[in-house]
Design a protein around this motif. Sequence first.
Motif, PDB file in Angstrom:
ATOM      1  N   ALA A  15      52.149  34.656  36.947  1.00 29.02           N
ATOM      2  CA  ALA A  15      51.409  34.882  38.196  1.00 29.02           C
ATOM      3  C   ALA A  15      51.342  36.373  38.524  1.00 29.02           C
ATOM      4  N   SER A  16      52.416  37.090  38.262  1.00 33.50           N
ATOM      5  CA  SER A  16      52.437  38.531  38.538  1.00 33.50           C
ATOM      6  C   SER A  16      51.442  39.284  37.664  1.00 33.50           C
ATOM      7  N   TRP A  17      51.471  38.990  36.365  1.00 38.21           N
ATOM      8  CA  TRP A  17      50.528  39.638  35.447  1.00 38.21           C
ATOM      9  C   TRP A  17      49.092  39.256  35.779  1.00 38.21           C
ATOM     10  N   LEU A  18      48.869  37.995  36.131  1.00 37.48           N
ATOM     11  CA  LEU A  18      47.524  37.539  36.474  1.00 37.48           C
ATOM     12  C   LEU A  18      47.029  38.238  37.742  1.00 37.48           C
ATOM     13  N   ALA A  19      47.887  38.373  38.736  1.00 39.46           N
ATOM     14  CA  ALA A  19      47.504  39.066  39.967  1.00 39.46           C
ATOM     15  C   ALA A  19      47.176  40.528  39.684  1.00 39.46           C
ATOM     16  N   LEU A  20      47.962  41.175  38.834  1.00 42.01           N
ATOM     17  CA  LEU A  20      47.689  42.570  38.476  1.00 42.01           C
ATOM     18  C   LEU A  20      46.353  42.680  37.751  1.00 42.01           C
ATOM     19  N   SER A 110      41.542  44.135  47.125  1.00 46.51           N
ATOM     20  CA  SER A 110      41.820  44.191  45.690  1.00 46.51           C
ATOM     21  C   SER A 110      42.791  45.330  45.375  1.00 46.51           C
ATOM     22  N   TYR A 111      42.738  46.416  46.138  1.00 47.13           N
ATOM     23  CA  TYR A 111      43.675  47.526  45.980  1.00 47.13           C
ATOM     24  C   TYR A 111      45.095  47.080  46.332  1.00 47.13           C
ATOM     25  N   LEU A 112      45.240  46.446  47.488  1.00 43.13           N
ATOM     26  CA  LEU A 112      46.569  45.983  47.904  1.00 43.13           C
ATOM     27  C   LEU A 112      47.123  44.925  46.959  1.00 43.13           C
ATOM     28  N   LEU A 113      46.264  44.027  46.469  1.00 40.00           N
ATOM     29  CA  LEU A 113      46.705  43.031  45.483  1.00 40.00           C
ATOM     30  C   LEU A 113      47.225  43.731  44.236  1.00 40.00           C
ATOM     31  N   SER A 114      46.517  44.752  43.789  1.00 35.97           N
ATOM     32  CA  SER A 114      46.933  45.486  42.593  1.00 35.97           C
ATOM     33  C   SER A 114      48.284  46.160  42.795  1.00 35.97           C
ATOM     34  N   ALA A 117      51.045  43.469  42.951  1.00 32.96           N
ATOM     35  CA  ALA A 117      51.267  42.880  41.631  1.00 32.96           C
ATOM     36  C   ALA A 117      51.969  43.856  40.697  1.00 32.96           C
ATOM     37  N   SER A 118      51.670  45.154  40.797  1.00 35.89           N
ATOM     38  CA  SER A 118      52.341  46.123  39.929  1.00 35.89           C
ATOM     39  C   SER A 118      53.836  46.176  40.228  1.00 35.89           C
ATOM     40  N   VAL A 119      54.202  46.033  41.492  1.00 36.99           N
ATOM     41  CA  VAL A 119      55.621  45.994  41.869  1.00 36.99           C
ATOM     42  C   VAL A 119      56.282  44.733  41.295  1.00 36.99           C
ATOM     43  N   ALA A 120      55.599  43.602  41.387  1.00 37.40           N
ATOM     44  CA  ALA A 120      56.153  42.350  40.856  1.00 37.40           C
ATOM     45  C   ALA A 120      56.302  42.411  39.342  1.00 37.40           C
ATOM     46  N   VAL A 121      55.327  42.977  38.657  1.00 38.48           N
ATOM     47  CA  VAL A 121      55.411  43.103  37.197  1.00 38.48           C
ATOM     48  C   VAL A 121      56.569  44.010  36.812  1.00 38.48           C
ATOM     49  N   GLN A 122      56.715  45.148  37.514  1.00 46.78           N
ATOM     50  CA  GLN A 122      57.827  46.067  37.237  1.00 46.78           C
ATOM     51  C   GLN A 122      59.165  45.373  37.453  1.00 46.78           C
TER      52      GLN A 122
END
Length: 147
Positions: A15-20, A110-114, A117-122
């Motif tokens: 889900a994190s990668w998909l959101a990113l 879309s900016y805030l989602l990105s 998501a980058s924080v979740a992926v990290q």
Amino acid sequence: MKAKHSGPSGAFIGASWLALFIGTLTYSIGLWNATMALNEKGYYFTLLLYGLFAAISLQKSVRDKLEDIPVTGLYFGICWISIAAALLLLAAGLWNATLTSSEKGFYAMSYLLSLFASVAVQKNVRDLALFKPEFAETETTDLSAFK
């Protein structure tokens, strides 16, 4: 009974990668299709890259401090300033842009989602490294590999 921690679930990682992917792709497609000047597109794309880096860097710094890994006050402060600057520059750009309200909302969301998501992926990348079997077998708390 003590709960066993095994790291992030596959569903959360996916889900994190998909959101990113969705956030950055939709933001980029929106810029590609926009009727704004090329320098404006460059401004908004640079803000996306800067914001992603700032969010990841801030997340890593906060996590390092929580795990007693040294982080200089200067770098920690720069991380906070960078994320604030990225958000303020996006807000100022959108406020002054000649876009419809729905377009402004599209870019903001879309900016805030990105960024989220980058924080979740990290976080997932770091958690997966901590929960690898070779780390679980050692009894040392040396986290120098994560700096």
